[in-house]
Design an enzyme around this catalytic site. Sequence first.
Site, PDB file in Angstrom:
ATOM      1  N   THR A   1      -3.597   2.395   5.976  1.00 53.69           N
ATOM      2  CA  THR A   1      -4.950   2.037   6.413  1.00 53.69           C
ATOM      3  C   THR A   1      -5.002   0.874   7.391  1.00 53.69           C
ATOM      4  O   THR A   1      -5.964   0.741   8.147  1.00 53.69           O
ATOM      5  CB  THR A   1      -5.846   1.701   5.210  1.00 53.69           C
TER       6      THR A   1
ATOM      7  N   GLU B   1       0.824  -1.209   0.000  1.00 56.37           N
ATOM      8  CA  GLU B   1       0.000   0.000   0.000  1.00 56.37           C
ATOM      9  C   GLU B   1       0.857   1.258   0.000  1.00 56.37           C
ATOM     10  O   GLU B   1       0.556   2.239  -0.697  1.00 56.37           O
ATOM     11  CB  GLU B   1      -0.918  -0.017   1.224  1.00 56.37           C
TER      12      GLU B   1
END
EC number: 1.17.7.4
Length: 278
Positions: free
Chosen positions: A157, A127
């Site tokens: 996240t 990510e």
Amino acid sequence: MRIIVAEDIGFCSGVRRALKMTLSEINENEKIYTLGEIVHNKTVVDSLRKRGVNVLQENIIPEDAKNSSLIIRAHGISRDQLFELQKVFKKIVDTTCPIVHNLFQTASRIHQEGYRIVVFGKESHPEMSALKGYVKDATITLKPPELSGRICIMSQTTMSIDEFYDFVVKSISQSKFSEIRIINTVCEITARREKEAQKIAKQVDLMIIIGGKNSSNTSKLTKIASKFTRAIQIETPEEVDKINFDKVEMIGITTGTSTPEEDVKTVIDKIKCRRERK
């Protein structure tokens, strides 16, 4: 022996969406690849492989790419990489999690407004590699840096919400900034599981966390639970046979976001079988 199962278990909405899109593609195309494992779950990946979905590692282009579909996993990729892959593959299916995509878009927009982007995260995580494609000079770190100027602090996240808050407080205390913005981009689902894991761990003698060994959110749940009780992370239900249940009267169970609910049922059945054999 009593078993407490977390209410929020199984696939998160992002993983469920990615798998649904992948399964739809299986029904339409013969040649399918995923850029890296579609989920951090060996059982699921093996099941998809048997149905013709092959896993590609980064920077490897198959000879039959022009006749194949490529599935981008929920972690996402950079815009430049997506553009290059679109030139090579017949079809690109982008299953990037909407929550992750929002992080990319928000970071890019705020960076264009003149802020330095600081992200609480692991630089090696897929990510974060993708985020670098949106904001090349983003600072990705686990240690609160000394900052100056206009700053925006965000988070990977899948990070712990409590650790993110701690990171923010420490960053503010040791920085000389002219302006600061703080945006909580921790996934609400993983934050909720984190709180529930902590609550259950305080009540049990043993906490079992089911999820892939390379799953960031599963490792995080194990770390949190271990602060309050004995915690064991397993990747498959078969690993239950290796667990020592001596003097264990209360067991808690939760899962990472890439673990199917069926695994929880299998784990419970195995625990009950162990208990009945005694």
